[in-house]
Design an enzyme around this catalytic site. Sequence first.
Site, PDB file in Angstrom:
ATOM      1  N   LEU A  59       0.846  -1.193   0.000  1.00 33.93           N
ATOM      2  CA  LEU A  59       0.000   0.000   0.000  1.00 33.93           C
ATOM      3  C   LEU A  59       0.887   1.250   0.000  1.00 33.93           C
ATOM      4  O   LEU A  59       2.087   1.166   0.187  1.00 33.93           O
ATOM      5  CB  LEU A  59      -0.907   0.001   1.240  1.00 33.93           C
ATOM      6  N   HIS A 114      14.740  33.670  18.678  1.00 37.50           N
ATOM      7  CA  HIS A 114      16.110  33.961  18.260  1.00 37.50           C
ATOM      8  C   HIS A 114      17.062  32.977  18.919  1.00 37.50           C
ATOM      9  O   HIS A 114      16.902  32.697  20.113  1.00 37.50           O
ATOM     10  CB  HIS A 114      16.486  35.378  18.685  1.00 37.50           C
TER      11      HIS A 114
END
Length: 467
Positions: A38, A446
Amino acid sequence: MASYDLIVIGTGPGGYVCAIRAAQLGMKVAVVEKNATLGGTCLNVGCMPSKALLYASELLEETEHSFAKMGIGVGKPKLDLPAMMSFKQEGIDGNVKGVDFLMKKNKIDVLRGTGRIVSAGKVEVKAADGKTEVSETKNIVIATGSDVAKLKGIEIDEKRIVSSTGALSLDKVPEKLLVVGAGVIGLELGSVWRRLGAQVTVVEFLDRILPGMDGEICKQFQRILEKQGMTFKLGAKVTGVDTSGKKLKAQIEAAAGGNPETLEADVVLVAIGRVPYTEGLGLKEAGVALDNRGRVQTDKHLATNVPGIYAIGDAIVGPMLAHKAEDEGVAVAEIIAGQAGHVNYDVIPGVVYTTPEVASVGKTEEDLKQAGVAYNVGKFPFTANGRSKVNQTTEGLVKILADAKTDRVLGVHIVGREAGEMIHEAAVLMEFGGSAEDLARTCHAHPTRSEAIKEAALGVGKRTIHM
Ligand SMILES: Cc1cc2nc3c(=O)[nH]c(=O)nc-3n(C[C@H](O)[C@H](O)[C@H](O)COP(=O)(O)OP(=O)(O)OC[C@H]3O[C@@H](n4cnc5c(N)ncnc54)[C@H](O)[C@@H]3O)c2cc1C
């Protein structure tokens, strides 16, 4: 005769996701799959194996070229190609098993064999041993995906002249690889084999790489790929490949004709695109209309012209991307259940998983020019991004296009490391109709590469901080 609410033909990312969503909504569902495993193209011979090889080959290159400057001495790394291919296969197996598990968990019947629509409400499945069985169903979803587009006069043998499928399983590194087509697949697989040691030349009919993506970003990207050692022949076409000798001899000429030349190669990868796959599905007999490019024709609700038959993914119009197929799978299951399933085709990200990556969502500058939309541009290069500087990975830039009147973000384009992960904040913003100002005023952690997005958004209002 077994009877279902929904039979989905094909178990790629479109089909299996559709089946799961339909089962969640209380439907009795079956999927039909002709392959031994599959997961469709994506899991078996597409997205996932290519990403495994891109990852492994990237690490090989990093080890060779970047480790020493960071003070990591490991000597010259050695390629063990069979082991790399096993690494790839383990990844495929893990994902494919995952889909098997999800089918069981959601009580979805898996009908193994080739599916054919007998008529609306009836699907025949022909097993590998030739036995056929017909099931009844209230609804059918066609999710049969796509196949490799062939180049006239060039026979793919998957050994020396390969499609993406063969290029994912070469048993040795070609000395010279010729890639026909500078689209996503050609550039990704070209990058894999270049990193593993091949000399790679890419021939592209158009005068640019990655048609459809933002031109400025692609120009930068091409320069980066050239610096890495890839060679491009743009505005050129391959007209034939002579396979008689030890080396392949590809005949190349200008796209408009003339300037013939011959290029030698050990392997030629044909990567000129993909075509919808509907062979043997019985669409003609069932009266399902195709468009002029062989795609199953659907309306805005993913319905074909035959009531009770729907289609999604690569088999229909739109970008041939796994996540587009998945979203359509969810939408169509919800539509069948009477809900308001919907896909926003304006916000479908596209990523090229090279190093650096290219990621894009929404309109390109060319799109906006063509549509006559007034826009502002904000750009920010990674050379000015602190995190990129300390990691010494400063190639690329972020480019944001915002409506000149409303400031609404219309497109975001990035070339740079991890661009494929970074693009999603832009996608969420655009899904909510956000502006460049919204993005610029959102606090970004940051030091991150994503700060370059914030800076580019500030750039739309001409107030970048770090430049
Ligand atoms: C090398 C490569 C790399 C790619 N990388 C990416 C990527 O990084 N990101 C991305 O988004 N996309 C990528 N793609 C594209 C992506 O794989 C496709 O867009 C996606 O798989 C389409 O999903 P789908 O469900 O429509 O069809 P598919 O995944 O093609 O699945 C269709 C399935 O239907 C089955 N089938 C067909 N006909 C029948 C039938 N009659 N009966 C039973 N079963 C049938 C097929 O066997 C197949 O399993 C890549 C493709 C390739 C080739």
